[in-house]
Design a protein around this motif. Structure first.
Motif, short mmCIF file in Angstrom:
data_model
loop_
_atom_site.label_atom_id
_atom_site.label_comp_id
_atom_site.label_asym_id
_atom_site.label_seq_id
_atom_site.Cartn_x
_atom_site.Cartn_y
_atom_site.Cartn_z
N MET A 1 0.83 -1.21 0.00
CA MET A 1 0.00 0.00 0.00
C MET A 1 0.86 1.26 0.00
N GLU A 3 4.18 1.60 -0.94
CA GLU A 3 5.41 1.55 -1.73
C GLU A 3 5.70 2.89 -2.42
N SER A 4 4.68 3.47 -3.07
CA SER A 4 4.88 4.74 -3.78
C SER A 4 5.15 5.88 -2.82
N LYS A 42 -9.53 1.12 -0.16
CA LYS A 42 -10.61 1.03 -1.15
C LYS A 42 -11.46 -0.22 -0.97
N TYR A 77 -1.23 9.56 -3.83
CA TYR A 77 -0.72 8.28 -4.32
C TYR A 77 -1.89 7.31 -4.37
N GLU A 78 -1.96 6.53 -5.43
CA GLU A 78 -3.10 5.63 -5.58
C GLU A 78 -2.68 4.35 -6.27
N ASP A 79 -3.22 3.22 -5.76
CA ASP A 79 -3.09 1.94 -6.46
C ASP A 79 -4.44 1.25 -6.39
N ASP A 80 -4.48 -0.04 -6.71
CA ASP A 80 -5.76 -0.75 -6.76
C ASP A 80 -6.42 -0.87 -5.39
N ASP A 81 -5.62 -0.86 -4.33
CA ASP A 81 -6.16 -1.11 -2.99
C ASP A 81 -6.32 0.14 -2.13
#
Length: 288
Positions: A1, A3-4, A42, A77-81
């Motif tokens: 979650m 990493e970025s 999310k 920052y955003e990813d799938d989760d």
């Protein structure tokens, strides 16, 4: 979650927790400055409305971040989760914590309201309604500067051609009656909520309440504003008049955010509005 995020910030301790995520302190080695990181999971957003709020909040914060009394968004920052929002760190007690200890003095309440209405007026001029003004969302940074936060329920209602809003959002004690009635409404719902915040600052209790949320909603819809003598004995007539004009059931007669900042009477022949004078007229009366 994270990493970025870890490329730019060092994640530190948890400082808050909400329905959909956690707030952490994070540190930037480049600027030697601490920030707040709101981490939204999310996977917990099963309601489509919550998903919409997730999309709206960072967009509106990008629009509003220029005002000194609105929480500033630095990075997303955003990813799938997860969605991570890096904002100002507000590590002083929020307004909820402050009023939970008892009523504030009139000059202190006036100073807070002045900053809060400045932020709300800025939002409205840019076509944004916050729709969840309450003490929990009024934060303070290390320098005691007010920061309006949590735009998860906010809505953009337009520029020059403004459109009405709908939908029941907000918090029981603070929500405006027109929101509960199911009618369309305007950005003046924020003025009502700020009026409730002012009442709580001066009285230590909300003006409309019940034993259950349903009873509280009924009290809000009645809108029977009272000033119990035991509580309001030392509150100035100007503050009470301002409350009446902010907590007016008829939105067309309710003050706008900018009008709240210029409200006042010729009290002790000073001619200063109550809010923008920081309650100084009341302090002068106490010395007279």
């Amino acid at each position: 979650m994270f990493e970025s995020l870890n490329k730019d910030y060092q994640l530190c301790e948890e400082i808050g927790r909400g329905r959909f995520g956690v707030v952490y302190r994070c540190f930037s080695a480049d600027s030697a400055t601490s920030f707040a990181c709101k981490a939204i999971d999310k996977r917990l957003l099963t309601d489509p409305t919550d998903r919409i709020c997730l999309d709206i909040e960072p967009k509106l914060l990008h629009l509003l971040s220029g005002h000194p009394n609105i929480i500033h968004l630095f990075h997303v920052y955003e990813d799938d989760d997860a969605l991570l929002l890096v904002t100002d760190l507000c590590d002083s007690p929020d307004l909820y914590d402050r009023v939970s200890k008892g009523p504030l003095s009139e000059p202190e309440a006036a100073g807070i309201l002045s900053s809060l209405m400045g932020a709300i007026g800025y939002c409205h001029r840019l076509g944004v309604a916050h729709r969840d003004i309450k003490p929990d969302n009024v934060l303070f940074d290390s320098w005691n500067r007010l920061k309006l936060a949590d735009f998860g329920s906010a809505e953009w209602f337009g520029g020059n051609e403004r459109r009405a809003m709908s939908g029941v959002v907000g918090t029981p004690y603070y929500v405006a009656p027109e929101v509960l009635s199911g009618r369309e409404y305007s950005e003046k719902v924020d003025v009502w909520s700020a009026g409730v915040v002012l009442y709580v600052m001066l009285a230590g209790v909300p003006p409309f309440y019940g034993e259950t949320p349903a009873e509280t909603f009924e009290a809000v819809l009645r809108g029977n504003l009272r000033f119990p003598t035991r509580i309001f004995r030392s509150v100035s007539p100007e503050a009470k008049d301002l409350l009446r004009k902010m907590l007016c059931k008829d939105p067309s007669r309710r003050l706008s955010a900018d009008q709240v900042l210029t409200h006042g009477f010729d009290f002790l022949k000073t001619g200063h509005p109550w809010v923008t004078s920081g309650g100084e007229t009341r302090a002068m009366a106490d010395l007279a």
